[in-house]
Motif scaffolding. Structure first.
Motif, PDB file in Angstrom:
ATOM      1  N   SER A 159     -10.671  -5.093   2.031  1.00 42.60           N
ATOM      2  CA  SER A 159     -11.534  -6.211   1.653  1.00 42.60           C
ATOM      3  C   SER A 159     -10.754  -7.462   1.264  1.00 42.60           C
ATOM      4  N   TRP A 160      -9.431  -7.333   1.077  1.00 38.36           N
ATOM      5  CA  TRP A 160      -8.669  -8.497   0.612  1.00 38.36           C
ATOM      6  C   TRP A 160      -7.292  -8.650   1.240  1.00 38.36           C
ATOM      7  N   HIS A 161      -6.666  -7.561   1.712  1.00 35.59           N
ATOM      8  CA  HIS A 161      -5.307  -7.670   2.244  1.00 35.59           C
ATOM      9  C   HIS A 161      -5.350  -8.178   3.684  1.00 35.59           C
ATOM     10  N   PRO A 162      -4.481  -9.139   4.045  1.00 36.22           N
ATOM     11  CA  PRO A 162      -4.531  -9.706   5.402  1.00 36.22           C
ATOM     12  C   PRO A 162      -4.057  -8.755   6.497  1.00 36.22           C
ATOM     13  N   ASP A 163      -3.346  -7.674   6.128  1.00 33.86           N
ATOM     14  CA  ASP A 163      -2.863  -6.732   7.133  1.00 33.86           C
ATOM     15  C   ASP A 163      -2.935  -5.323   6.559  1.00 33.86           C
ATOM     16  N   PRO A 164      -4.137  -4.745   6.431  1.00 24.78           N
ATOM     17  CA  PRO A 164      -4.304  -3.507   5.666  1.00 24.78           C
ATOM     18  C   PRO A 164      -4.082  -2.215   6.441  1.00 24.78           C
ATOM     19  N   ALA A 165      -3.843  -2.272   7.750  1.00 22.07           N
ATOM     20  CA  ALA A 165      -3.831  -1.047   8.554  1.00 22.07           C
ATOM     21  C   ALA A 165      -2.781  -0.046   8.084  1.00 22.07           C
ATOM     22  N   PHE A 166      -1.583  -0.525   7.706  1.00 26.25           N
ATOM     23  CA  PHE A 166      -0.513   0.417   7.375  1.00 26.25           C
ATOM     24  C   PHE A 166      -0.817   1.222   6.118  1.00 26.25           C
ATOM     25  N   PHE A 167      -1.743   0.732   5.272  1.00 22.92           N
ATOM     26  CA  PHE A 167      -2.109   1.487   4.078  1.00 22.92           C
ATOM     27  C   PHE A 167      -2.779   2.811   4.428  1.00 22.92           C
ATOM     28  N   TYR A 168      -3.370   2.890   5.607  1.00 21.10           N
ATOM     29  CA  TYR A 168      -4.129   4.078   6.000  1.00 21.10           C
ATOM     30  C   TYR A 168      -3.407   4.906   7.050  1.00 21.10           C
ATOM     31  N   ALA A 169      -2.176   4.543   7.374  1.00 25.47           N
ATOM     32  CA  ALA A 169      -1.367   5.277   8.337  1.00 25.47           C
ATOM     33  C   ALA A 169      -0.431   6.231   7.603  1.00 25.47           C
ATOM     34  N   THR A 208     -13.740  -0.641   8.093  1.00 25.42           N
ATOM     35  CA  THR A 208     -13.967  -1.960   8.667  1.00 25.42           C
ATOM     36  C   THR A 208     -13.377  -3.022   7.754  1.00 25.42           C
ATOM     37  N   ILE A 209     -12.532  -3.862   8.302  1.00 23.90           N
ATOM     38  CA  ILE A 209     -11.893  -4.929   7.530  1.00 23.90           C
ATOM     39  C   ILE A 209     -12.910  -6.026   7.221  1.00 23.90           C
ATOM     40  N   THR A 210     -12.913  -6.468   5.975  1.00 23.88           N
ATOM     41  CA  THR A 210     -13.754  -7.594   5.560  1.00 23.88           C
ATOM     42  C   THR A 210     -12.921  -8.746   5.010  1.00 23.88           C
ATOM     43  N   ALA A 211     -11.574  -8.608   4.997  1.00 18.46           N
ATOM     44  CA  ALA A 211     -10.706  -9.690   4.533  1.00 18.46           C
ATOM     45  C   ALA A 211     -10.846 -10.899   5.445  1.00 18.46           C
ATOM     46  N   PRO A 212     -10.780 -12.117   4.891  1.00 19.44           N
ATOM     47  CA  PRO A 212     -10.946 -13.331   5.696  1.00 19.44           C
ATOM     48  C   PRO A 212     -10.011 -13.381   6.880  1.00 19.44           C
ATOM     49  N   GLY A 213     -10.559 -13.727   8.035  1.00 19.71           N
ATOM     50  CA  GLY A 213      -9.775 -13.844   9.249  1.00 19.71           C
ATOM     51  C   GLY A 213      -9.682 -12.575  10.057  1.00 19.71           C
ATOM     52  N   ARG A 214     -10.066 -11.430   9.448  1.00 19.89           N
ATOM     53  CA  ARG A 214      -9.979 -10.147  10.145  1.00 19.89           C
ATOM     54  C   ARG A 214     -11.326  -9.424  10.149  1.00 19.89           C
ATOM     55  N   GLU A 215     -12.387 -10.141   9.747  1.00 20.73           N
ATOM     56  CA  GLU A 215     -13.686  -9.501   9.576  1.00 20.73           C
ATOM     57  C   GLU A 215     -14.129  -8.766  10.844  1.00 20.73           C
ATOM     58  N   GLY A 216     -14.574  -7.524  10.635  1.00 19.88           N
ATOM     59  CA  GLY A 216     -15.123  -6.754  11.747  1.00 19.88           C
ATOM     60  C   GLY A 216     -14.124  -5.865  12.458  1.00 19.88           C
ATOM     61  N   LYS A 304      -8.442 -14.658  -1.399  1.00 20.95           N
ATOM     62  CA  LYS A 304      -7.988 -16.046  -1.405  1.00 20.95           C
ATOM     63  C   LYS A 304      -6.516 -16.138  -1.790  1.00 20.95           C
ATOM     64  N   PHE A 305      -6.109 -15.324  -2.769  1.00 25.50           N
ATOM     65  CA  PHE A 305      -4.718 -15.325  -3.223  1.00 25.50           C
ATOM     66  C   PHE A 305      -3.791 -14.917  -2.092  1.00 25.50           C
ATOM     67  N   MET A 306      -4.152 -13.839  -1.389  1.00 30.56           N
ATOM     68  CA  MET A 306      -3.298 -13.343  -0.313  1.00 30.56           C
ATOM     69  C   MET A 306      -3.277 -14.314   0.866  1.00 30.56           C
ATOM     70  N   ALA A 307      -4.425 -14.908   1.177  1.00 31.72           N
ATOM     71  CA  ALA A 307      -4.469 -15.867   2.276  1.00 31.72           C
ATOM     72  C   ALA A 307      -3.598 -17.078   1.967  1.00 31.72           C
ATOM     73  N   ALA A 308      -3.657 -17.556   0.713  1.00 30.72           N
ATOM     74  CA  ALA A 308      -2.820 -18.689   0.322  1.00 30.72           C
ATOM     75  C   ALA A 308      -1.343 -18.325   0.370  1.00 30.72           C
TER      76      ALA A 308
END
Length: 395
Positions: A159-169, A208-216, A304-308
């Protein structure tokens, strides 16, 4: 006195901001070089924090670099760690140390053969809050610890990390990503673990990613995301464990320890500070340290923090990130690196050592194995508690 030892950093992702913020403020080291999978990210961090962007091969060949920080993804920690040691450099690794016990032990053996030292995150246990808990336990504040619990539960990273896939690998999940903070502090407090058991589940196979820029976008889940278990320490302490990314909200303390003379509440081991609470018998709580509640961020603020940060901007000030950016709790990551540098100079073992990280990895992999059906699992590695920190302030 000679010049401070040179530091090289391999991996220039999000966590590098925290390490670099610590390194460039220390008079005991000098940032010499940065490398990454892309020269673009290395060049960007060099422009912000100093040092020279270069290839990994050039960094490892530089005689002015004595210590290398490995911030690459977990799946290549072993391969890069080996390159660092083969090049004759002392190694400091981001957690987890490796993704198998054989890999971790291989690095320890190589370092010993070459007369080098290894350090590894997490180093949050060196913070004042956790060292205060260590001192109180060592002074007998609650007597002999017989039980306790640890709890980390959230909704995960997508929901917030811009590249969350590796957390679940493989190499991720709440066990190997968040577990090191909790287990490292417990070993600091109680010593080595002898045996574990666990049950693991996952709420869903696809997230499903909901972080900004990766939604869906979707992520395949390859690891347990909800683990409940028990840790039997050599000391006899029996500690319950919950690590989950399937929880909306809870009110459990990060670490509670139950002694035969009272109870101790340890602050969040993912941070450096915080207050320690002690109750003797059934008496009132006494508080040691900063009792100001830690600032909580909802997922929107985190996103927002991570995107910035990804854009190189400090969200708090709107200014570019760099050596003048004000430190916060996360920015102090790297204290373990500085302790490793001091350990080499003083001829002692580092506190956030490779052996400590190997034992913690052994415990976490055993929990994972048990969670997948192996039952009770004995821990084969052993480690002594790291030396306590005397008189150190981290704020």
């Amino acid at each position: 006195m000679g010049d401070p030892p040179g530091i090289g950093v391999i991996g220039c992702g999000m966590v590098s901001h925290a390490y670099l913020g610590t390194v460039v403020r220390s008079p005991d080291v000098v940032l010499k070089a940065l490398s990454s999978r892309t020269m673009e990210s290395a060049a960007a961090q060099a422009a912000r924090y100093g040092g020279e962007a270069m290839t990994t091969e050039a960094l490892l060949a530089d005689p002015g670099i004595q210590f290398v920080v490995n911030l690459a993804p977990p799946t290549v920690h072993h391969a890069i760690g080996r390159q660092v040691l083969e090049a004759g450099k002392h190694l400091y690794s981001e957690k987890p140390f490796a993704i198998s016990l054989d890999e971790a032990e291989d690095l320890l053996a190589l370092a010993e053969a070459k007369g080098l030292l290894i350090g590894c995150a997490p180093d949050t246990f060196l913070g004042e809050g956790h060292q205060t808990a260590r001192r109180l336990l060592d002074d007998g504040a609650i007597g002999r610890v017989v039980g306790g619990s640890i709890a980390m539960a959230s909704r995960g990273m997508e929901s917030w990390h811009p590249d969350p896939a590796f957390f679940y690998a493989r190499g991720g999940g709440p066990l190997l990503d968040i577990g090191p903070y909790y287990l490292t502090q417990l070993v600091n407090l109680l010593g080595p673990v002898a045996e574990v058991t666990a049950i693991g589940t996952r709420a869903r196979d696809i997230r499903t990613i909901t972080a900004p820029g990766r939604e869906g976008e979707t992520i395949a889940v390859d690891v347990p995301t909800n683990v409940n278990g028990a840790l039997l320490f050599e000391s006899g302490a029996n500690i319950a464990l919950t690590l989950s990314w399937d929880v909306w909200k809870h009110v459990r303390a990060p670490i509670e320890l139950y002694g035969d003379n009272g109870t101790l509440l340890n602050p969040d081991p993912n941070q450096f500070g915080g207050a320690v609470k002690v109750s003797v018998g059934d008496g009132d709580w006494s508080v040691t340290g900063d009792a100001t509640p830690a600032q909580k961020f909802d997922t929107a603020i985190l996103a927002k923090f991570m995107a910035a940060m990804k854009q190189g901007i400090d969200l708090r000030t709107g200014r570019p990130l760099g050596r003048d950016t004000a430190l916060n709790a996360g920015d102090r990551r790297g204290l373990g690196l500085l302790d490793l540098v001091a350990a080499v100079a003083e001829g002692r073992a580092p506190r956030a050592s490779g052996r400590l990280a190997t034992h913690v990895l052994d415990v976490l992999l055993a929990l994972e194995s048990s969670a997948l059906g192996a039952g009770r699992v004995a821990i084969r590695s052993r480690v002594e508690r790291p030396a306590s920190v005397t008189g150190r302030k981290t704020a």
